[in-house]
Design an enzyme around this catalytic site. Structure first.
Site, mmCIF file in Angstrom:
data_model
loop_
_atom_site.group_PDB
_atom_site.id
_atom_site.type_symbol
_atom_site.label_atom_id
_atom_site.label_comp_id
_atom_site.label_asym_id
_atom_site.label_seq_id
_atom_site.Cartn_x
_atom_site.Cartn_y
_atom_site.Cartn_z
ATOM 1 N N GLU A 232 4.583 -1.445 -8.234
ATOM 2 C CA GLU A 232 4.941 -2.633 -7.721
ATOM 3 C C GLU A 232 3.954 -3.809 -8.032
ATOM 4 O OE1 GLU A 232 5.785 -4.221 -3.157
ATOM 5 O OE2 GLU A 232 5.407 -1.989 -3.677
ATOM 6 N N ASP A 234 3.418 -7.350 -6.239
ATOM 7 C CA ASP A 234 3.634 -8.355 -5.531
ATOM 8 C C ASP A 234 3.158 -9.657 -5.880
ATOM 9 O OD1 ASP A 234 5.020 -6.626 -3.734
ATOM 10 O OD2 ASP A 234 3.180 -6.004 -2.909
ATOM 11 N N GLU A 237 3.973 -12.312 -1.248
ATOM 12 C CA GLU A 237 4.210 -12.005 0.166
ATOM 13 C C GLU A 237 3.823 -13.054 0.923
ATOM 14 O OE1 GLU A 237 4.999 -7.641 0.738
ATOM 15 O OE2 GLU A 237 3.001 -7.749 -0.260
ATOM 16 N N HIS A 248 0.148 -3.068 -6.937
ATOM 17 C CA HIS A 248 0.039 -1.549 -6.603
ATOM 18 C C HIS A 248 0.485 -0.791 -7.828
ATOM 19 C CE1 HIS A 248 0.415 -2.537 -2.309
ATOM 20 N NE2 HIS A 248 1.020 -3.594 -2.654
#
Length: 458
Positions: A232, A234, A237, A248
């Site tokens: 993942e 990101d 966020e 991640h």
């Protein structure tokens, strides 16, 4: 995403999930344009669409309209076991604006937090970008590239998360790997991320009914025996009070069903196959409390542009991912990322393996990002192709305090790494947000991707 639990809380069975394709409601994907750039001021418009995640959809019997899942409970006659449930139950089409508060206009996507429909109250949503043929998810490889979008999150208070990110889902939603998944990308199947979420109702073409446990705080959510894991990235966020960019990684490639210790649940957080903490760059957490927020250098009361650049070791798409840089554009001005201001930590303004290792040491955090391969593995995930996700959600597990407040809550705000934003530790309660901020929205628009330097004026 950090602690991920249920994103949804419908008051009737429109929030259910399955693997067959239903025919009671026509599925029409809202259109969304995206620009692919080749150089400065040289971009072409691509006609894409978005699709709602299967988790939010009505799930009913294939022979009629009986609900396969209601409230926190599976229908035991339709779903006595994982395989039978997949045979008996069908996902149906979605009323994007009326039921889910999802609208598009040209290059803009608006996600509304609470939508009061004729028969239900919907909380949050998650959508994926489809390819130009509207048949599969669009896959992105951003090595030696940049990804840019505009965001208006002025109406997102503490406790909410307007997220834009990439995950290593199957382009077809899992239909080629799992023969019992007949719905596929058209109905938003196949989600995964590094939290290995257990609230996904169908994983690997089977219902996640084994050991299903109702959520104590969300009347329409629960968790099953299995989780759905994958790499993942990101990009964003955020709410009006803070933002984080966080890679991640996992020890597995592609969407992978986990069970037991693999999932890294609870006290086994650092024993699983994925790095749940990630290597985050949150300006407030990194010591600059003046950089992003209402009236600050990046003013969150107004729309702005977010640029994320993925540099490689040899400045080519074949190189190893070595650095993730961030910059902003607002009111025609390019704004460099903030620098770290933590005692004992050099002045970093981008994400590198060196930064991640130094940050973990300074904050006393477990370095699972390095253990599982760091930026090199993130780059390998882009090589495989990653799916663009956009969502708005509240957090039943940790009230989003890990993004915008002090976390863990028993830590001192003066301890490096604990203070992550200005929000109170009492903020972010989903029941409060759903009652007091139902009109909260996030607008993502003007998405562009291409070689570094090609997607914004500078």
């Amino acid at each position: 995403m950090f602690p991920f639990l249920a994103l949804i809380s419908l008051s009737y069975a429109a929030i259910v999930y399955g693997q067959q394709a239903g025919t009671l409601t026509t599925e029409t994907h809202p259109k969304l344009t995206v620009q692919k750039c080749s150089g400065s001021n040289s971009c072409t418009t691509e006609n894409h669409s978005i699709v709602l995640d299967s988790n939010w959809r009505w799930l009913h019997s294939t022979s009629g309209s009986n609900n396969c899942y209601t409230g926190n409970t599976w229908d035991t006659s339709l779903c006595p076991d994982p395989a039978t449930c997949a045979q008996n139950c069908a996902l149906d089409g979605a009323d994007y604006s009326g039921t889910y508060g999802i609208t598009t206009s040209g290059n803009a996507l608006t996600l509304k937090f609470v939508t009061n429909g004729p028969y239900s109250t919907n909380i949050g949503s998650r959508v994926y970008l489809m390819d130009t043929a509207d048949s599969k998810y669009q896959l992105f490889n951003l090595k030696n590239q940049e990804f840019t979008f505009d965001v208006d999150m002025s109406q997102l208070p503490c406790g909410l998360n307007g997220a834009l990110y990439f995950v290593e889902m199957d382009a077809d939603g899992g239909t080629s790997r799992f023969s019992t998944n007949k719905a596929g990308a058209k109905y938003g199947t196949g989600y995964c991320d590094t939290q290995c979420p257990h609230d996904i109702k169908f994983i690997n073409g089977e219902a996640n009914v084994a050991n299903w446990t109702a959520s104590p705080s969300d009347p329409n959510a629960g968790t099953g025996q299995y989780g759905s894991c994958c790499n993942e990235m990101d990009i964003w966020e955020a709410n009006s009070q803070g933002a984080a960019v966080t890679p991640h990684v996992c020890s597995v490639q592609g969407q992978t069903r986990c069970s037991g210790t693999q999932c890294g649940d609870g006290d086994q957080r650092y024993d699983g196959i994925c790095d749940k903490d990630g290597c985050d760059f949150n300006s407030w957490r990194m010591g600059d409390q003046t950089f992003l927020g209402p009236g600050k250098t990046v003013d969150t009361t107004k729309k702005f542009t977010v640029v994320t650049q993925f540099y490689t070791s040899n400045n080519s798409t074949s190189g190893t991912l070595s650095e993730i840089r961030r910059l902003y554009v607002q009111n025609g001005k390019v704004i460099a990322n903030s620098k770290t201001k933590i005692s004992g930590l050099s002045a970093y303004d981008s994400i590198t393996d060196e930064f991640c290792n130094a940050q973990k040491t300074a904050f006393g955090d477990t370095n699972s990002f390095e253990k599982l391969g760091g930026l090199n593995v993130m780059g390998q995930s882009f090589d495989k192709g990653m799916v663009l996700v956009m969502s708005v959600w509240d957090d039943h597990e940790a009230q989003m305090l890990w993004l915008d407040s002090n976390y863990p809550t028993n830590g001192s705000a003066s301890t490096p790494g604990v203070s992550r934003g200005p929000c109170a530790t009492t903020s972010g309660q989903p029941t409060d947000l759903e009652k007091n901020s139902p009109g909260a929205t996030v607008i993502f628009s003007n998405i562009k991707y291409g070689p570094i330097g090609s997607t914004y004026a500078h």
